[in-house]
Design a protein around this motif. Sequence first.
Motif, PDB file in Angstrom:
ATOM      1  N   LEU A 208     -20.820  11.276  18.480  1.00  0.00           N
ATOM      2  CA  LEU A 208     -20.025  10.393  17.615  1.00  0.00           C
ATOM      3  C   LEU A 208     -18.563  10.823  17.538  1.00  0.00           C
ATOM      4  O   LEU A 208     -17.687   9.993  17.307  1.00  0.00           O
ATOM      5  N   SER A 209     -18.290  12.114  17.744  1.00  0.00           N
ATOM      6  CA  SER A 209     -16.893  12.568  17.775  1.00  0.00           C
ATOM      7  C   SER A 209     -16.190  11.985  18.985  1.00  0.00           C
ATOM      8  O   SER A 209     -14.992  11.668  18.929  1.00  0.00           O
ATOM      9  N   GLY A 210     -16.948  11.826  20.086  1.00  0.00           N
ATOM     10  CA  GLY A 210     -16.381  11.230  21.293  1.00  0.00           C
ATOM     11  C   GLY A 210     -16.168   9.737  21.135  1.00  0.00           C
ATOM     12  O   GLY A 210     -15.103   9.219  21.473  1.00  0.00           O
ATOM     13  N   ASN A 211     -17.150   9.072  20.588  1.00  0.00           N
ATOM     14  CA  ASN A 211     -17.067   7.620  20.417  1.00  0.00           C
ATOM     15  C   ASN A 211     -17.791   7.251  19.136  1.00  0.00           C
ATOM     16  O   ASN A 211     -19.021   7.273  19.073  1.00  0.00           O
ATOM     17  N   PHE A 212     -17.032   6.908  18.091  1.00  0.00           N
ATOM     18  CA  PHE A 212     -17.644   6.635  16.787  1.00  0.00           C
ATOM     19  C   PHE A 212     -18.230   5.222  16.753  1.00  0.00           C
ATOM     20  O   PHE A 212     -17.664   4.301  16.174  1.00  0.00           O
ATOM     21  N   SER A 213     -19.376   5.102  17.430  1.00  0.00           N
ATOM     22  CA  SER A 213     -20.066   3.814  17.458  1.00  0.00           C
ATOM     23  C   SER A 213     -21.564   4.105  17.534  1.00  0.00           C
ATOM     24  O   SER A 213     -21.984   5.068  18.185  1.00  0.00           O
ATOM     25  N   SER A 214     -22.364   3.275  16.867  1.00  0.00           N
ATOM     26  CA  SER A 214     -23.806   3.545  16.856  1.00  0.00           C
ATOM     27  C   SER A 214     -24.393   3.474  18.262  1.00  0.00           C
ATOM     28  O   SER A 214     -25.444   4.054  18.529  1.00  0.00           O
ATOM     29  N   SER A 215     -23.686   2.796  19.180  1.00  0.00           N
ATOM     30  CA  SER A 215     -24.200   2.714  20.556  1.00  0.00           C
ATOM     31  C   SER A 215     -24.203   4.091  21.227  1.00  0.00           C
ATOM     32  O   SER A 215     -25.000   4.344  22.130  1.00  0.00           O
ATOM     33  N   SER A 216     -23.333   4.995  20.751  1.00  0.00           N
ATOM     34  CA  SER A 216     -23.280   6.304  21.408  1.00  0.00           C
ATOM     35  C   SER A 216     -24.463   7.213  21.036  1.00  0.00           C
ATOM     36  O   SER A 216     -24.657   8.257  21.652  1.00  0.00           O
ATOM     37  N   ILE A 217     -25.235   6.829  20.027  1.00  0.00           N
ATOM     38  CA  ILE A 217     -26.437   7.625  19.711  1.00  0.00           C
ATOM     39  C   ILE A 217     -27.712   6.798  19.868  1.00  0.00           C
ATOM     40  O   ILE A 217     -28.818   7.282  19.599  1.00  0.00           O
ATOM     41  N   ASN A 218     -27.546   5.564  20.292  1.00  0.00           N
ATOM     42  CA  ASN A 218     -28.690   4.661  20.437  1.00  0.00           C
ATOM     43  C   ASN A 218     -29.745   5.253  21.385  1.00  0.00           C
ATOM     44  O   ASN A 218     -29.411   5.703  22.471  1.00  0.00           O
ATOM     45  N   GLY A 219     -30.989   5.304  20.947  1.00  0.00           N
ATOM     46  CA  GLY A 219     -32.077   5.778  21.805  1.00  0.00           C
ATOM     47  C   GLY A 219     -32.101   7.274  22.031  1.00  0.00           C
ATOM     48  O   GLY A 219     -32.875   7.780  22.852  1.00  0.00           O
ATOM     49  N   MET A 220     -31.284   8.013  21.303  1.00  0.00           N
ATOM     50  CA  MET A 220     -31.239   9.470  21.484  1.00  0.00           C
ATOM     51  C   MET A 220     -32.618  10.067  21.172  1.00  0.00           C
ATOM     52  O   MET A 220     -33.251   9.731  20.177  1.00  0.00           O
ATOM     53  N   ASP A 221     -33.094  10.926  22.058  1.00  0.00           N
ATOM     54  CA  ASP A 221     -34.430  11.490  21.908  1.00  0.00           C
ATOM     55  C   ASP A 221     -34.303  12.891  21.315  1.00  0.00           C
ATOM     56  O   ASP A 221     -34.098  13.865  22.031  1.00  0.00           O
ATOM     57  N   LEU A 222     -34.414  13.008  19.980  1.00  0.00           N
ATOM     58  CA  LEU A 222     -34.211  14.310  19.329  1.00  0.00           C
ATOM     59  C   LEU A 222     -35.466  15.173  19.443  1.00  0.00           C
ATOM     60  O   LEU A 222     -36.584  14.662  19.445  1.00  0.00           O
ATOM     61  N   ASP A 223     -35.247  16.471  19.496  1.00  0.00           N
ATOM     62  CA  ASP A 223     -36.356  17.421  19.556  1.00  0.00           C
ATOM     63  C   ASP A 223     -37.076  17.427  18.199  1.00  0.00           C
ATOM     64  O   ASP A 223     -36.466  17.735  17.169  1.00  0.00           O
ATOM     65  N   SER A 224     -38.352  17.099  18.198  1.00  0.00           N
ATOM     66  CA  SER A 224     -39.083  17.013  16.922  1.00  0.00           C
ATOM     67  C   SER A 224     -39.901  18.277  16.642  1.00  0.00           C
ATOM     68  O   SER A 224     -40.630  18.334  15.651  1.00  0.00           O
TER      69      SER A 224
END
Lengths: 261, 153
Positions: A216-232
């Motif tokens: 988000l620091s690179g591009n403050f848009s929800s598209s930049s984290i869309n579908g991000m697969d976080l370690d659970s």
Amino acid sequence: MKDFNYHSAKDSKEASQLASSSSAFLAGGMTTIPSMKLGLATYQDLIDIKNIKKLSGIKVSGKSVTIGAATKHVEVSNSKDVKKAIPSLSSLAEGIGDPQVRNRGTIGGSIANNDPSADYPSACIALNATIHTNERKIEAAKFFKGMFETALKKGELIEAIEFQIPEKSSYQKHPNPASRYAIVGVYVAKYKGDVNVAVTGAKSCVYNDKEMSKALSGNFSSSSINGMDLDSSEMNTDMHASAEFRASLVVTQAKKAVDAC
Amino acid sequence: MGKISLEVNGRKVEKEAPDNTLLSTFLREYLQLTGTHIGCDTSQCGACVVHVDGNSLKSCTALAADVNGSKVTTIEGLETNGKMHPMQEAFKKLHGLQCGFCTPGMVMSAVDLLQKNKKPSDTEIRDWLEGNICRCTGYQNIVAAVKEAATKI
């Protein structure tokens, strides 16, 4: 509830003088009293700090909002100054528990307790807060140590929390429908050149998600984290949500927060 | 052990009580004001809601010592000269209760809402009653009763 001695301290000095290895400070009591009733905690002395005038109140300067530790949630949610300076902080306070809890519970109590699902710790992390105690100033990033653990030493009392006013921010939580605690809550705050994504409810302690912050620091848009697969692997599993569901919720809530900014 | 001095429903009271006495216990067992109910005892259900210095709180999660010196209003304090409070009338008229266990807390909570918001919307009423649980009515008639009371207060 086992018996204890109740003290009402006049000032921070008296409060910390009364503190011992078997005492607790009492603010709103919204966690302390139920924990004692359930036998999860016992104390010989409860030191009420609500009557210490210095600990209540809200001050807004050009760059920061400082809230006294014994300030109640209802006071934060009703404050026009907070609403103007950091609207997301005001709406976070409005979403805690229910009206009766907000009439009693305090910001300092919430932070000192550091419940893994509490709302305020995420605000501290996202809004680069400084925790002012009667002894020192502690950066939020160094304050929250683990489940119900903080950097506070015995007898150390939170006096105020100072939040840095961001350019934009939003807090989005997926609440437990009964308790209103966060199953997952994400607080996004954008500063010049930097974005914080503080997550509560997902792990044993609040944290800043570096992966999403970077994106988000690179591009403050929800598209930049869309579908991000976080370690659970370190996320909580309980009757309300599995770790995998929480990992997915973190991204969903973060996207909602970015869109709401 | 300490002295608890309160003004309860306009009457000054003073009693010695152990420091671990909850406000709900103090009201029920020391003052025999049993209209304030204890349901879950974990501050979820709201049956124990009373007003302290004009604001609603859950009396099972406050120490009596903690509110020492305050003005407390319980469900018994709502009537005037034997006449029910408009909120109580509205709950009765619109069937806002069945078993009645949650009712004292519901009514006290709703009265506090109207103190702060004279004309609440359905959503505002439902949000406000977040901390009051009813297992009989399904809430519809409670919301209707609060709306009705808002036209009378």
